[in-house]
Design a protein around this motif. Structure first.
Motif, short mmCIF file in Angstrom:
data_model
loop_
_atom_site.label_atom_id
_atom_site.label_comp_id
_atom_site.label_asym_id
_atom_site.label_seq_id
_atom_site.Cartn_x
_atom_site.Cartn_y
_atom_site.Cartn_z
N GLY A 1 -6.63 5.95 8.26
CA GLY A 1 -7.86 5.80 7.50
C GLY A 1 -7.91 6.59 6.22
N SER A 2 -6.76 7.08 5.75
CA SER A 2 -6.70 7.83 4.49
C SER A 2 -6.25 6.91 3.36
N ARG A 3 -6.24 7.46 2.15
CA ARG A 3 -5.98 6.65 0.95
C ARG A 3 -4.53 6.71 0.52
N VAL A 4 -4.03 5.58 0.04
CA VAL A 4 -2.73 5.50 -0.61
C VAL A 4 -3.00 5.44 -2.11
N VAL A 5 -2.66 6.52 -2.82
CA VAL A 5 -2.96 6.65 -4.24
C VAL A 5 -1.69 6.40 -5.04
N ALA A 6 -1.68 5.31 -5.78
CA ALA A 6 -0.53 4.97 -6.63
C ALA A 6 -0.67 5.65 -7.97
N VAL A 7 0.41 6.27 -8.42
CA VAL A 7 0.42 6.89 -9.74
C VAL A 7 0.93 5.85 -10.73
N GLY A 8 0.01 5.07 -11.26
CA GLY A 8 0.34 4.12 -12.30
C GLY A 8 0.52 2.69 -11.81
N THR A 9 0.53 1.79 -12.77
CA THR A 9 0.67 0.37 -12.47
C THR A 9 2.07 0.04 -11.97
N THR A 10 3.09 0.84 -12.36
CA THR A 10 4.44 0.57 -11.87
C THR A 10 4.53 0.81 -10.38
N VAL A 11 3.94 1.90 -9.90
CA VAL A 11 3.95 2.18 -8.46
C VAL A 11 3.17 1.10 -7.72
N THR A 12 2.02 0.72 -8.27
CA THR A 12 1.22 -0.33 -7.63
C THR A 12 2.02 -1.62 -7.49
N ARG A 13 2.72 -2.00 -8.55
CA ARG A 13 3.50 -3.23 -8.51
C ARG A 13 4.60 -3.16 -7.45
N ALA A 14 5.29 -2.00 -7.36
CA ALA A 14 6.36 -1.85 -6.37
C ALA A 14 5.81 -1.90 -4.95
N LEU A 15 4.76 -1.12 -4.67
CA LEU A 15 4.21 -1.07 -3.32
C LEU A 15 3.65 -2.43 -2.89
N GLU A 16 2.94 -3.09 -3.80
CA GLU A 16 2.35 -4.37 -3.42
C GLU A 16 3.42 -5.45 -3.23
N THR A 17 4.52 -5.35 -3.97
CA THR A 17 5.63 -6.28 -3.77
C THR A 17 6.22 -6.11 -2.37
N ALA A 18 6.26 -4.87 -1.90
CA ALA A 18 6.87 -4.57 -0.60
C ALA A 18 5.90 -4.74 0.57
N THR A 19 4.67 -5.17 0.29
CA THR A 19 3.65 -5.31 1.33
C THR A 19 3.39 -6.79 1.61
N GLY A 20 3.52 -7.18 2.86
CA GLY A 20 3.35 -8.57 3.24
C GLY A 20 1.90 -8.96 3.40
N GLU A 21 1.69 -10.23 3.68
CA GLU A 21 0.34 -10.73 3.90
C GLU A 21 -0.32 -10.07 5.12
N ASP A 22 0.51 -9.51 6.01
CA ASP A 22 -0.02 -8.81 7.17
C ASP A 22 -0.47 -7.39 6.86
N GLY A 23 -0.32 -6.96 5.58
CA GLY A 23 -0.74 -5.62 5.19
C GLY A 23 0.25 -4.54 5.51
N VAL A 24 1.42 -4.89 6.01
CA VAL A 24 2.45 -3.90 6.37
C VAL A 24 3.41 -3.74 5.21
N THR A 25 3.67 -2.48 4.83
CA THR A 25 4.63 -2.17 3.77
C THR A 25 5.99 -1.93 4.40
#
Length: 339
Positions: free
Chosen positions: A243-267
């Motif tokens: 229940g804690s937050r995943v804080v991305a430092v910048g749009t590059t991190v966001t793009r990488a993490l979201e690419t690695a995360t499936g529709e099931d929400g699992v990274t």
């Protein structure tokens, strides 16, 4: 209203303006209001158990001064190297006020060090009048090594002077590969990192080698090479489960993490090329906090901010930034969205 209209560009690194890296301004944007402080207070803006994810890609001196067949000299920005050894480049106009959209396939450029570069086709689509080009070096030399020997850091017109490469590096950068600095992380210092860890906020890495931006055209990002390590994926999932937050430092991190995360929400651990563009049709699945610099109001980065934080908080933050005289671009101030 744009940052340019306000004259609010950061024309030099904060160290050249009498500030430490971590003394740039920080605006924390939450649903219940806005807090304004300095970046060195970032640890107090987060809670124990939150996870901070940084991009450890290091900036290359990705600008080369090249000569065209007609003898005219112009800047060339090198975005990345493709898997087959071709380069992706942006040829600038001689005065560096924008990309040269008039070049043709087959154009040959003479580079420092005796290398000739032939523009093959537009990238990522083989269109004429492209901003980015697939280009073939002769002899076939790796771009990273050639830039480290002959390049200088990319700079745009809002900078008052050239800056040394050290000014374009983040303190945790370890893997050369970015054409431009992943600048959301530039204000981090050893002191801030230690205080985050002492507060119980782990800091973990991803790699995304950022290409060249399009400050004049505000295009979405081109495909970029990325890697999300297994340990980072595991800690992202554990943080979300707690229940804690995943804080991305910048749009590059966001793009990488979201690419690695499936529709099931699992990274999951992942590596390769990403062409993901976040926005209203693809909101963030895993990133629940975002630390970012300030981008021009019509920049494509704002769609990614809205995908994480929502349109209203982004509009509210930028309105405060304009009236408050915040500084834009890679050496400017920062925002922390905690939706």
């Amino acid at each position: 209203m744009s940052a340019l209209a306000m004259g609010a560009e950061a024309a030099a690194p904060p160290e050249r303006r009498g500030l430490a890296r971590d003394q740039v301004r920080l605006m924390a944007v939450r649903p219940d209001g806005i807090t304004e402080t300095t970046f060195r207070d970032l640890p107090e803006m987060l809670e124990p158990g939150d996870l901070v994810v940084v991009n450890t890609s290091a900036t290359l001196p990705a600008r080369l001064d090249v000569r065209r067949a007609d003898g005219v000299r112009a800047p060339l920005h090198v975005a990345t190297t493709l898997d087959d050894g071709d380069w992706v480049v942006e040829l600038r106009r001689p005065d560096n006020d924008g990309p040269d959209r008039g070049v043709e396939p087959g154009t040959v450029l003479d580079l420092p060090g005796g290398v000739r570069l032939r523009l093959v086709e537009g990238f990522p689509a083989p269109a004429r009048a492209s901003r980015l080009w697939r280009a073939r070096p002769d002899p076939a030399v790796p771009a990273v090594g050639h830039l480290q020997r002959h390049g200088t850091p990319i700079r745009y017109g809002y900078l008052g002077a050239a800056v040394p490469l050290a000014d374009a590096q983040n303190v945790y950068a370890t893997e050369p590969g970015s054409a431009e600095n992943a600048s959301a992380g530039r204000p981090f210092t050893d002191r801030v990192l230690v205080r985050l860890m002492a507060r119980g906020v782990p800091v973990v890495p991803v790699v995304l080698h950022a290409g060249v931006s399009s400050p004049e055209l505000h295009e979405p990002p081109a495909p970029e090479r990325y890697r999300v390590p297994e340990v980072t994926a595991r800690l992202v999932n554990a943080t979300r489960a707690a229940g804690s937050r995943v804080v991305a430092v910048g749009t590059t991190v966001t793009r990488a993490l979201e690419t690695a995360t499936g529709e099931d929400g699992v990274t999951r651990a992942a590596a390769g090329w990403t062409d993901l563009v976040l926005g209203p049709d693809r909101p963030a699945r895993v990133v629940t906090g975002l630390l970012t610099g300030l981008h021009a109001p019509d920049a494509s980065h704002l769609l990614l901010l809205e995908a994480v934080a929502g349109r209203e908080p982004v509009d509210r933050a930028y309105a405060r930034a304009v009236t408050g005289g915040y500084l834009w671009h890679e050496f400017g101030d920062t925002m922390l969205f905690l939706p």
